[in-house]
Motif scaffolding. Structure first.
Motif, PDB file in Angstrom:
ATOM      1  N   HIS A  98       0.850  -1.184   0.000  1.00  0.00           N
ATOM      2  CA  HIS A  98       0.000   0.000   0.000  1.00  0.00           C
ATOM      3  C   HIS A  98       0.891   1.242   0.000  1.00  0.00           C
ATOM      4  O   HIS A  98       2.092   1.150   0.237  1.00  0.00           O
ATOM      5  N   LYS A  99       0.300   2.400  -0.257  1.00  0.00           N
ATOM      6  CA  LYS A  99       0.964   3.685  -0.078  1.00  0.00           C
ATOM      7  C   LYS A  99      -0.058   4.690   0.441  1.00  0.00           C
ATOM      8  O   LYS A  99      -1.209   4.687  -0.010  1.00  0.00           O
ATOM      9  N   ILE A 100       0.369   5.516   1.398  1.00  0.00           N
ATOM     10  CA  ILE A 100      -0.489   6.538   1.977  1.00  0.00           C
ATOM     11  C   ILE A 100       0.015   7.904   1.508  1.00  0.00           C
ATOM     12  O   ILE A 100       1.134   8.287   1.811  1.00  0.00           O
ATOM     13  N   HIS A 101      -0.810   8.627   0.760  1.00  0.00           N
ATOM     14  CA  HIS A 101      -0.439   9.945   0.257  1.00  0.00           C
ATOM     15  C   HIS A 101      -1.203  11.011   1.059  1.00  0.00           C
ATOM     16  O   HIS A 101      -2.445  10.975   1.114  1.00  0.00           O
ATOM     17  N   ILE A 102      -0.472  11.959   1.669  1.00  0.00           N
ATOM     18  CA  ILE A 102      -1.088  12.954   2.545  1.00  0.00           C
ATOM     19  C   ILE A 102      -0.684  14.353   2.096  1.00  0.00           C
ATOM     20  O   ILE A 102       0.501  14.629   1.886  1.00  0.00           O
ATOM     21  N   THR A 139     -16.053  21.208   8.056  1.00  0.00           N
ATOM     22  CA  THR A 139     -17.280  21.900   8.442  1.00  0.00           C
ATOM     23  C   THR A 139     -17.139  23.394   8.150  1.00  0.00           C
ATOM     24  O   THR A 139     -16.123  23.848   7.632  1.00  0.00           O
ATOM     25  N   GLU A 140     -18.146  24.157   8.543  1.00  0.00           N
ATOM     26  CA  GLU A 140     -18.105  25.604   8.345  1.00  0.00           C
ATOM     27  C   GLU A 140     -16.984  26.264   9.149  1.00  0.00           C
ATOM     28  O   GLU A 140     -16.553  27.371   8.829  1.00  0.00           O
ATOM     29  N   GLU A 141     -16.522  25.605  10.196  1.00  0.00           N
ATOM     30  CA  GLU A 141     -15.458  26.165  11.039  1.00  0.00           C
ATOM     31  C   GLU A 141     -14.063  25.824  10.525  1.00  0.00           C
ATOM     32  O   GLU A 141     -13.067  26.363  11.021  1.00  0.00           O
ATOM     33  N   THR A 142     -13.970  24.953   9.542  1.00  0.00           N
ATOM     34  CA  THR A 142     -12.669  24.484   9.062  1.00  0.00           C
ATOM     35  C   THR A 142     -11.897  25.590   8.340  1.00  0.00           C
ATOM     36  O   THR A 142     -12.453  26.313   7.518  1.00  0.00           O
ATOM     37  N   LYS A 143     -10.622  25.676   8.637  1.00  0.00           N
ATOM     38  CA  LYS A 143      -9.736  26.629   7.953  1.00  0.00           C
ATOM     39  C   LYS A 143      -8.647  25.912   7.146  1.00  0.00           C
ATOM     40  O   LYS A 143      -8.189  26.418   6.129  1.00  0.00           O
ATOM     41  N   ASP A 144      -8.217  24.760   7.644  1.00  0.00           N
ATOM     42  CA  ASP A 144      -7.149  23.995   6.998  1.00  0.00           C
ATOM     43  C   ASP A 144      -7.623  22.556   6.798  1.00  0.00           C
ATOM     44  O   ASP A 144      -8.237  21.968   7.699  1.00  0.00           O
ATOM     45  N   VAL A 145      -7.293  21.983   5.645  1.00  0.00           N
ATOM     46  CA  VAL A 145      -7.777  20.652   5.287  1.00  0.00           C
ATOM     47  C   VAL A 145      -6.607  19.702   5.073  1.00  0.00           C
ATOM     48  O   VAL A 145      -5.576  20.076   4.507  1.00  0.00           O
ATOM     49  N   ILE A 146      -6.773  18.476   5.540  1.00  0.00           N
ATOM     50  CA  ILE A 146      -5.842  17.394   5.231  1.00  0.00           C
ATOM     51  C   ILE A 146      -6.523  16.461   4.243  1.00  0.00           C
ATOM     52  O   ILE A 146      -7.634  15.993   4.501  1.00  0.00           O
ATOM     53  N   ALA A 147      -5.864  16.199   3.127  1.00  0.00           N
ATOM     54  CA  ALA A 147      -6.382  15.251   2.133  1.00  0.00           C
ATOM     55  C   ALA A 147      -5.530  13.988   2.190  1.00  0.00           C
ATOM     56  O   ALA A 147      -4.299  14.051   2.158  1.00  0.00           O
ATOM     57  N   VAL A 148      -6.200  12.841   2.284  1.00  0.00           N
ATOM     58  CA  VAL A 148      -5.515  11.552   2.366  1.00  0.00           C
ATOM     59  C   VAL A 148      -5.984  10.655   1.230  1.00  0.00           C
ATOM     60  O   VAL A 148      -7.193  10.520   0.996  1.00  0.00           O
ATOM     61  N   LYS A 149      -5.045  10.054   0.537  1.00  0.00           N
ATOM     62  CA  LYS A 149      -5.360   9.084  -0.508  1.00  0.00           C
ATOM     63  C   LYS A 149      -4.633   7.785  -0.177  1.00  0.00           C
ATOM     64  O   LYS A 149      -3.403   7.766  -0.053  1.00  0.00           O
ATOM     65  N   ILE A 150      -5.381   6.701  -0.020  1.00  0.00           N
ATOM     66  CA  ILE A 150      -4.817   5.392   0.310  1.00  0.00           C
ATOM     67  C   ILE A 150      -4.808   4.535  -0.948  1.00  0.00           C
ATOM     68  O   ILE A 150      -5.862   4.264  -1.533  1.00  0.00           O
ATOM     69  N   ALA A 151      -3.620   4.147  -1.368  1.00  0.00           N
ATOM     70  CA  ALA A 151      -3.465   3.319  -2.558  1.00  0.00           C
ATOM     71  C   ALA A 151      -3.141   1.888  -2.136  1.00  0.00           C
ATOM     72  O   ALA A 151      -2.314   1.663  -1.253  1.00  0.00           O
ATOM     73  N   TYR A 152      -3.807   0.924  -2.771  1.00  0.00           N
ATOM     74  CA  TYR A 152      -3.547  -0.481  -2.458  1.00  0.00           C
ATOM     75  C   TYR A 152      -4.047  -1.333  -3.623  1.00  0.00           C
ATOM     76  O   TYR A 152      -4.766  -0.858  -4.511  1.00  0.00           O
ATOM     77  N   GLY A 153      -3.679  -2.585  -3.607  1.00  0.00           N
ATOM     78  CA  GLY A 153      -4.158  -3.492  -4.651  1.00  0.00           C
ATOM     79  C   GLY A 153      -3.618  -3.122  -6.021  1.00  0.00           C
ATOM     80  O   GLY A 153      -2.427  -2.870  -6.193  1.00  0.00           O
ATOM     81  N   SER A 154      -4.505  -3.041  -6.985  1.00  0.00           N
ATOM     82  CA  SER A 154      -4.100  -2.728  -8.359  1.00  0.00           C
ATOM     83  C   SER A 154      -5.230  -1.991  -9.068  1.00  0.00           C
ATOM     84  O   SER A 154      -6.291  -1.764  -8.498  1.00  0.00           O
ATOM     85  N   GLY A 155      -4.977  -1.613 -10.314  1.00  0.00           N
ATOM     86  CA  GLY A 155      -6.006  -0.932 -11.097  1.00  0.00           C
ATOM     87  C   GLY A 155      -6.402   0.388 -10.491  1.00  0.00           C
ATOM     88  O   GLY A 155      -5.558   1.187 -10.094  1.00  0.00           O
ATOM     89  N   GLU A 156      -7.717   0.630 -10.394  1.00  0.00           N
ATOM     90  CA  GLU A 156      -8.209   1.925  -9.920  1.00  0.00           C
ATOM     91  C   GLU A 156      -7.910   2.164  -8.438  1.00  0.00           C
ATOM     92  O   GLU A 156      -8.031   3.292  -7.953  1.00  0.00           O
TER      93      GLU A 156
END
Length: 202
Positions: free
Chosen positions: A13-17, A108-125
């Motif tokens: 797997h790979k975790i992209h943050i 939420t409406e109070e959020t100022k900063d966002v963390i985006a996480v993409k978890i890659a595993y397996g194959s294909g999509e």
């Protein structure tokens, strides 16, 4: 910038943050729509975890939830939510209520900063490399948009410690009552991780 992590004791797997500072709710909603629609909306390639960065105490706190979610998906088969990305939000929560977890840790409406996480595993999509994730985000936010590697220095800058204590029902005491120093954040981190583990084994 996007950082990539490989966690121990899990299948390939790979975790992209990526940390996206100064992205309030309205701007986030546009960002989320454009990012997920740039791929097939019904496919795993459109799935991400989006978190309010002020609710995450440290990189370890975030990676602990990602580890448990990925383990639930790839090892134990005990995923409780729609996909591995929503499972991250579930694993951050202190109970079994996914809706409550999204209210606390999601954007939420109070959020100022966002963390985006993409978890890659397996194959294909289900698989992607850091360059693809970073490129997709950059295409949406434009060249003037800000992307940062999420690490402990960023966490110290954006975390709301009082909010974290409240969500995990931890009383302030000792060094935790004064700012965010190395000792205080470490002590609170131990308590937060203990709450997360207690929910898993309880």
């Amino acid at each position: 910038m996007t950082s990539t992590h490989i966690l121990p004791h899990l299948p390939p797997h790979k975790i992209h943050i990526t940390h996206l500072p100064s992205l309030p709710l309205r701007a986030f909603q546009t960002f989320q729509t454009e990012l997920t629609s740039s791929t097939s909306p019904s496919s795993a390639s459109s799935e991400y975890t989006f978190l309010d960065a002020s609710t995450i105490l440290s990189a370890t706190h975030l990676l602990a939830a990602i580890f448990q979610a990925t383990r639930n998906e790839l090892v134990s088969g005990k995923r409780r939510t729609r996909n591995v990305h929503s499972e991250v939000v579930y694993c951050l929560g202190g109970n079994n209520n996914i809706k409550e977890a999204y209210k606390k840790f999601g954007v939420t409406e109070e959020t100022k900063d966002v963390i985006a996480v993409k978890i890659a595993y397996g194959s294909g999509e289900y698989w992607c490399e850091r360059e693809e994730v970073e490129g997709n985000i950059r295409r949406v936010i434009g060249e003037e948009g800000v992307m940062e590697v999420y690490n402990d220095e960023v966490a110290k800058r954006v975390v709301d410690v009082d909010k974290v204590r409240k969500y995990y029902k931890i009383k302030a005491g000792g060094s935790l009552t004064k700012g965010i120093d190395a000792l205080g954040i470490s002590a609170l981190e131990v308590e937060v991780l203990g709450k997360m583990v207690g929910r898993v084994v309880g």
